[in-house]
Design an enzyme around this catalytic site. Structure first.
Site, PDB file in Angstrom:
ATOM      1  N   GLY A  42       0.815  -1.211   0.000  1.00 44.10           N
ATOM      2  CA  GLY A  42       0.000   0.000   0.000  1.00 44.10           C
ATOM      3  C   GLY A  42       0.851   1.264   0.000  1.00 44.10           C
ATOM      4  O   GLY A  42       0.518   2.245  -0.674  1.00 44.10           O
ATOM      5  N   THR A  43       1.940   1.237   0.732  1.00 45.75           N
ATOM      6  CA  THR A  43       2.793   2.432   0.812  1.00 45.75           C
ATOM      7  C   THR A  43       3.344   2.793  -0.561  1.00 45.75           C
ATOM      8  O   THR A  43       3.288   3.949  -0.992  1.00 45.75           O
ATOM      9  CB  THR A  43       3.950   2.178   1.807  1.00 45.75           C
TER      10      THR A  43
ATOM     11  N   CYS B 265       1.350   1.118  11.878  1.00 43.70           N
ATOM     12  CA  CYS B 265       2.432   1.565  11.005  1.00 43.70           C
ATOM     13  C   CYS B 265       3.302   2.566  11.742  1.00 43.70           C
ATOM     14  O   CYS B 265       4.436   2.789  11.387  1.00 43.70           O
ATOM     15  CB  CYS B 265       1.882   2.220   9.743  1.00 43.70           C
TER      16      CYS B 265
HETATM   17  N1  PLP Z   1      -2.894   2.885   3.723  1.00 44.75           N
HETATM   18  C1  PLP Z   1      -3.592   2.519   4.809  1.00 44.75           C
HETATM   19  C2  PLP Z   1      -4.946   3.099   5.037  1.00 44.75           C
HETATM   20  C3  PLP Z   1      -3.056   1.585   5.708  1.00 44.75           C
HETATM   21  O1  PLP Z   1      -3.759   1.218   6.775  1.00 44.75           O
HETATM   22  C4  PLP Z   1      -1.766   1.058   5.454  1.00 44.75           C
HETATM   23  C5  PLP Z   1      -1.143   0.133   6.422  1.00 44.75           C
HETATM   24  O2  PLP Z   1      -1.508   0.118   7.589  1.00 44.75           O
HETATM   25  C6  PLP Z   1      -1.090   1.457   4.291  1.00 44.75           C
HETATM   26  C7  PLP Z   1      -1.690   2.373   3.459  1.00 44.75           C
HETATM   27  C8  PLP Z   1       0.261   0.898   3.948  1.00 44.75           C
HETATM   28  O3  PLP Z   1       0.147  -0.397   3.421  1.00 44.75           O
HETATM   29  P1  PLP Z   1       1.417  -1.388   3.415  1.00 44.75           P
HETATM   30  O4  PLP Z   1       1.549  -1.896   4.807  1.00 44.75           O
HETATM   31  O5  PLP Z   1       1.042  -2.459   2.448  1.00 44.75           O
HETATM   32  O6  PLP Z   1       2.590  -0.605   2.960  1.00 44.75           O
END
Ligand code: PLP
Length: 374
Positions: A73-74, A319
């Site tokens: 997601g990041t 996170c």
């Molecule tokens: N966006 C949201 C709303 C999230 O909750 C998270 C992770 O907690 C992310 C992005 C980031 O995703 P990733 O852990 O796959 O990098």
């Protein structure tokens, strides 16, 4: 203690890996070809990647050829914030003030759109900001907040973006498996997803683009993902994400049961610890999430007491765990900094049972009572 031995109530941080995903990932590890190779093993890996792409595209109602695999997601958010804005020649980026840090990192202070006390973006403020900026700009409004579960008025934000010639990106990382998401119906330009939030493995994600929308690649030096994201694909992670996508409907069928458990937990909190505050209580929210503030007891104390008793929850966003700073989400919602340090996030999922909720309450309610009386 393993995650399995815990009453695991931290699904918004990451979920258990679904059985179907374990099987699919294991099979994919045996199929070690490089999807860019033209020989048989390569073609085999390519076919597995494309099958996963189709499954994810179908789940979020996006064109399959516009699904770009990323490391999570990041990275998908970074690609949207930089690549989408660059390709469209955007003059800037606007985002609601409660976005995930992977969006906020790309947004200047003056470009953060205020939210109300429930964390819902102020659409009038968004419209005012859009009026002031030279079109096009990129707007980012998340589907559901990771800390509170509060849903954003995405359709209304899309309508505003269209009115002012802006592009709109939606971080839908917390949506899958919990609610239905149609990129096409909402009219979004891009959507980010993460496999490990709905039963997949960590390190796989997607940025899905609307037809006609282009991005400038961030990662260069290879032709993968139609030149939109260079680098050999994480085949096993991607295949696992596809398998999770095929299970998402089953998770949705289970969502009302999860909602009932969450509501039971909140009812007990409200009746036994009336000093506690539950964020977004009466607003549209994900049915699995509860963000609870217990005045006078730090998040760390709550998380540690629960952990010692075998209950896993998080202090705000996982996170940002390890950081003592209060959550930017709660601060944006007008919670005082010293108060915001007393909030925890409880998030449930498909393996959550009533016994898990009881275990949480058995530890948390006496803690609340002790500090209320002291
Ligand atoms: N966006 C949201 C709303 C999230 O909750 C998270 C992770 O907690 C992310 C992005 C980031 O995703 P990733 O852990 O796959 O990098």
């Amino acid at each position: 203690m393993t995650a399995k031995a815990h009453a695991y109530l931290d699904y918004n941080a990451t979920t258990p890996v679904l059985e179907e995903v374990v099987l699919a990932v294991t099979a994919a590890l045996g199929n070690f070809g490089n999807p860019s190779s033209v020989h048989g093993p390569g073609r085999h890996a390519r076919a597995a990647v494309e099958e996963a792409r189709e499954a994810i595209a179908a789940l979020v109602d996006a064109p399959a050829q516009r699904v770009i695999f990323t490391s999570g997601g990041t990275e998908a958010n970074a690609l949207a914030m930089r690549g989408l804005a660059a390709a469209a020649g955007c003059s800037g980026v606007l985002a609601s003030a409660t976005e995930h840090p992977s969006i906020m990192a790309h947004v200047a202070e003056q470009d953060r759109i205020a939210v109300d006390r429930n964390g819902i973006v102020d659409l009038d403020a968004l419209e005012r900001a859009l009026k002031q900026r030279a079109a096009p700009v990129l707007v980012a409004v998340m589907f559901a907040n990771n800390e509170t579960g509060v849903l954003q008025p995405v359709a209304e934000a899309v309508a505003l973006a269209r009115k002012y010639g802006a592009l709109i990106h939606c971080d839908a990382v917390q949506a899958l498996g919990k609610t239905v998401l149609s990129m096409r119906t909402l009219g979004l330009d891009s959507v980010s997803l993460s496999a490990h939030k709905f039963g997949g493995v960590k390190g796989a994600g997607v940025l899905a683009l609307r037809g006609g929308v282009e991005i400038a690649a961030d990662m260069l030096g290879g032709g993968q993902e139609h030149r939109r994201r260079a680098g050999t694909e994480n085949v096993s992670g991607i295949v696992g994400m596809g398998a999770a996508a095929r299970c998402a409907e089953r998770l949705l069928v289970d969502a009302p049961r999860v909602l009932d458990l969450r509501d039971e937990l909140e009812a007990a909190v409200e009746s036994e610890a009336p000093q506690a505050r539950i964020f977004g209580r009466d607003k549209p929210r994900l049915g699995n999430t509860s963000c609870i503030l217990l005045p006078g007891v730090s998040s760390e104390t709550q998380v540690m007491r629960l952990d010692l008793a075998g209950v896993a929850v998080s202090a705000g966003s996982a996170c940002s765990s390890g950081r003592i700073a209060p959550s930017h989400v709660l601060l944006a919602m007008g919670v005082a900094p010293n108060e915001a340090k007393s909030a925890i996030r409880v998030s449930l999922g498909w393996e959550t049972t009533r016994a898990d909720i009881s275990r949480f309450l058995e530890v948390w309610l006496p803690l609340a009572a002790k500090f209320r009386d002291s």
